[in-house]
Design a protein around this motif. Sequence first.
Motif, PDB file in Angstrom:
ATOM      1  N   ILE A  74       0.861  -1.179   0.000  1.00 33.23           N
ATOM      2  CA  ILE A  74       0.000   0.000   0.000  1.00 33.23           C
ATOM      3  C   ILE A  74       0.897   1.229   0.000  1.00 33.23           C
ATOM      4  O   ILE A  74       1.783   1.352   0.844  1.00 33.23           O
ATOM      5  CB  ILE A  74      -0.911   0.016   1.239  1.00 33.23           C
ATOM      6  CG1 ILE A  74      -1.777  -1.246   1.277  1.00 33.23           C
ATOM      7  CG2 ILE A  74      -1.779   1.264   1.250  1.00 33.23           C
ATOM      8  CD1 ILE A  74      -2.606  -1.379   2.535  1.00 33.23           C
ATOM      9  N   SER A  77       2.738   3.322   3.121  1.00 32.92           N
ATOM     10  CA  SER A  77       2.352   2.473   4.243  1.00 32.92           C
ATOM     11  C   SER A  77       3.287   1.269   4.294  1.00 32.92           C
ATOM     12  O   SER A  77       3.916   0.908   3.300  1.00 32.92           O
ATOM     13  CB  SER A  77       0.903   2.012   4.076  1.00 32.92           C
ATOM     14  OG  SER A  77       0.570   1.016   5.021  1.00 32.92           O
ATOM     15  N   LYS A  79       2.050  -1.610   5.091  1.00 28.88           N
ATOM     16  CA  LYS A  79       1.103  -2.720   5.008  1.00 28.88           C
ATOM     17  C   LYS A  79       0.973  -3.220   3.576  1.00 28.88           C
ATOM     18  O   LYS A  79       1.334  -2.536   2.616  1.00 28.88           O
ATOM     19  CB  LYS A  79      -0.269  -2.295   5.547  1.00 28.88           C
ATOM     20  CG  LYS A  79      -0.254  -1.904   7.014  1.00 28.88           C
ATOM     21  CD  LYS A  79      -1.647  -1.532   7.490  1.00 28.88           C
ATOM     22  CE  LYS A  79      -1.628  -1.099   8.955  1.00 28.88           C
ATOM     23  NZ  LYS A  79      -1.248  -2.214   9.840  1.00 28.88           N
ATOM     24  N   ARG A  81      -1.614  -5.332   0.619  1.00 27.68           N
ATOM     25  CA  ARG A  81      -2.983  -5.652   0.222  1.00 27.68           C
ATOM     26  C   ARG A  81      -2.934  -6.834  -0.739  1.00 27.68           C
ATOM     27  O   ARG A  81      -1.947  -7.029  -1.463  1.00 27.68           O
ATOM     28  CB  ARG A  81      -3.658  -4.443  -0.419  1.00 27.68           C
ATOM     29  CG  ARG A  81      -2.864  -3.894  -1.565  1.00 27.68           C
ATOM     30  CD  ARG A  81      -3.290  -2.500  -1.968  1.00 27.68           C
ATOM     31  NE  ARG A  81      -2.235  -1.901  -2.779  1.00 27.68           N
ATOM     32  CZ  ARG A  81      -2.377  -0.830  -3.517  1.00 27.68           C
ATOM     33  NH1 ARG A  81      -3.533  -0.198  -3.562  1.00 27.68           N
ATOM     34  NH2 ARG A  81      -1.388  -0.351  -4.212  1.00 27.68           N
ATOM     35  N   THR A 102      -8.010  -6.520  -1.558  1.00 26.18           N
ATOM     36  CA  THR A 102      -8.417  -6.685  -0.160  1.00 26.18           C
ATOM     37  C   THR A 102      -7.373  -6.063   0.762  1.00 26.18           C
ATOM     38  O   THR A 102      -6.198  -6.444   0.728  1.00 26.18           O
ATOM     39  CB  THR A 102      -8.607  -8.165   0.178  1.00 26.18           C
ATOM     40  OG1 THR A 102      -9.590  -8.728  -0.718  1.00 26.18           O
ATOM     41  CG2 THR A 102      -9.090  -8.332   1.610  1.00 26.18           C
ATOM     42  N   TYR A 103      -7.822  -5.124   1.570  1.00 24.95           N
ATOM     43  CA  TYR A 103      -6.950  -4.415   2.503  1.00 24.95           C
ATOM     44  C   TYR A 103      -6.958  -5.098   3.871  1.00 24.95           C
ATOM     45  O   TYR A 103      -7.925  -5.791   4.221  1.00 24.95           O
ATOM     46  CB  TYR A 103      -7.417  -2.965   2.648  1.00 24.95           C
ATOM     47  CG  TYR A 103      -7.174  -2.118   1.421  1.00 24.95           C
ATOM     48  CD1 TYR A 103      -6.077  -1.266   1.355  1.00 24.95           C
ATOM     49  CD2 TYR A 103      -8.040  -2.166   0.328  1.00 24.95           C
ATOM     50  CE1 TYR A 103      -5.848  -0.481   0.229  1.00 24.95           C
ATOM     51  CE2 TYR A 103      -7.820  -1.389  -0.801  1.00 24.95           C
ATOM     52  CZ  TYR A 103      -6.724  -0.550  -0.841  1.00 24.95           C
ATOM     53  OH  TYR A 103      -6.491   0.219  -1.965  1.00 24.95           O
ATOM     54  N   TYR A 107      -6.649  -1.555   8.472  1.00 24.58           N
ATOM     55  CA  TYR A 107      -6.279  -0.399   7.668  1.00 24.58           C
ATOM     56  C   TYR A 107      -7.473   0.556   7.573  1.00 24.58           C
ATOM     57  O   TYR A 107      -8.605   0.137   7.371  1.00 24.58           O
ATOM     58  CB  TYR A 107      -5.863  -0.838   6.265  1.00 24.58           C
ATOM     59  CG  TYR A 107      -5.299   0.273   5.412  1.00 24.58           C
ATOM     60  CD1 TYR A 107      -4.019   0.782   5.645  1.00 24.58           C
ATOM     61  CD2 TYR A 107      -6.054   0.834   4.380  1.00 24.58           C
ATOM     62  CE1 TYR A 107      -3.504   1.799   4.866  1.00 24.58           C
ATOM     63  CE2 TYR A 107      -5.547   1.856   3.598  1.00 24.58           C
ATOM     64  CZ  TYR A 107      -4.274   2.340   3.851  1.00 24.58           C
ATOM     65  OH  TYR A 107      -3.764   3.364   3.092  1.00 24.58           O
ATOM     66  N   LEU A 109     -10.073   2.740   6.099  1.00 24.89           N
ATOM     67  CA  LEU A 109     -10.697   2.901   4.783  1.00 24.89           C
ATOM     68  C   LEU A 109     -11.855   3.903   4.815  1.00 24.89           C
ATOM     69  O   LEU A 109     -12.695   3.914   3.923  1.00 24.89           O
ATOM     70  CB  LEU A 109     -11.208   1.546   4.279  1.00 24.89           C
ATOM     71  CG  LEU A 109     -10.156   0.474   4.023  1.00 24.89           C
ATOM     72  CD1 LEU A 109     -10.825  -0.865   3.729  1.00 24.89           C
ATOM     73  CD2 LEU A 109      -9.255   0.874   2.867  1.00 24.89           C
ATOM     74  N   LEU A 115      -9.269   6.999  -1.266  1.00 27.15           N
ATOM     75  CA  LEU A 115      -8.945   5.623  -1.648  1.00 27.15           C
ATOM     76  C   LEU A 115      -9.183   5.396  -3.136  1.00 27.15           C
ATOM     77  O   LEU A 115      -8.323   4.862  -3.849  1.00 27.15           O
ATOM     78  CB  LEU A 115      -9.789   4.648  -0.827  1.00 27.15           C
ATOM     79  CG  LEU A 115      -9.636   3.158  -1.161  1.00 27.15           C
ATOM     80  CD1 LEU A 115      -8.242   2.667  -0.785  1.00 27.15           C
ATOM     81  CD2 LEU A 115     -10.701   2.335  -0.454  1.00 27.15           C
ATOM     82  N   ASN A 166     -13.786  -4.472   3.441  1.00 30.04           N
ATOM     83  CA  ASN A 166     -12.388  -4.072   3.233  1.00 30.04           C
ATOM     84  C   ASN A 166     -11.853  -4.532   1.877  1.00 30.04           C
ATOM     85  O   ASN A 166     -10.651  -4.610   1.670  1.00 30.04           O
ATOM     86  CB  ASN A 166     -11.498  -4.621   4.358  1.00 30.04           C
ATOM     87  CG  ASN A 166     -11.441  -6.137   4.378  1.00 30.04           C
ATOM     88  OD1 ASN A 166     -12.449  -6.804   4.116  1.00 30.04           O
ATOM     89  ND2 ASN A 166     -10.280  -6.691   4.695  1.00 30.04           N
ATOM     90  N   THR A 167     -12.770  -4.817   0.949  1.00 27.64           N
ATOM     91  CA  THR A 167     -12.373  -5.220  -0.409  1.00 27.64           C
ATOM     92  C   THR A 167     -12.856  -4.197  -1.426  1.00 27.64           C
ATOM     93  O   THR A 167     -14.039  -3.853  -1.464  1.00 27.64           O
ATOM     94  CB  THR A 167     -12.937  -6.606  -0.764  1.00 27.64           C
ATOM     95  OG1 THR A 167     -12.406  -7.583   0.139  1.00 27.64           O
ATOM     96  CG2 THR A 167     -12.547  -7.000  -2.188  1.00 27.64           C
TER      97      THR A 167
END
Length: 201
Positions: A74, A77, A79, A81, A102-103, A107, A109, A115, A166-167
């Motif tokens: 990401i 970040s 992180k 995905r 998919t996060y 995270y 959102l 986003l 989260n997708t």
Amino acid sequence: MGRNLVLGAFMVLFLFMIYLASDLKEAYKILPGNTSGQLVVPPFADWHVYTPEPGLFQVSLPAPPQAAHSQVAIPKSDKMRHYQMYVSEKLDGTAMMISLITYPTDYNLKNTQQLFREIVDELLVGNRENRLEDFSLEEIKGYPGARFQIQNPQLKIQGREFLVGNTLYLLNYVATKQAFQEDEFTHFLDSFSLSLPSPDR
């Protein structure tokens, strides 16, 4: 004698089949109206409904898609995905692309506008000649989403994106400017449905 009888019966059957075939060939002439004898093929009759395992969505595509999975960082970040990508391509190079991004559950959102624009910006940097022709927020499939259009000297990209949990679902139609067909994009988009309950209204 028996052999001649069998041979004679066979010839009668053979001649009857020839007569039947020629009769059927002209059969359309007895149909009412101005029948041309040519079958009318409905639009997208040669497209097929595709549902991936484990049935995440359903969509109409011109050819079975190629599927790929990957982990992508990401931006800004530490992180990652998860990407699930499905690409169906026509003989002329036109492609229908479906991405499920998919996060991580932790995270943030909440800023969906940022986003959606970040995803489009990532598409733009893929080619320095890409230009964003249109971007606007709108509800897609009953979920918060955005529409966009990207062009470069060769290609035109119509896209939609929307967030479910989260997708993020990203639908792209990519074609040369000569091959671009608005009705194909509309059919591709309209045929897409999630195997999820609709959001509460």
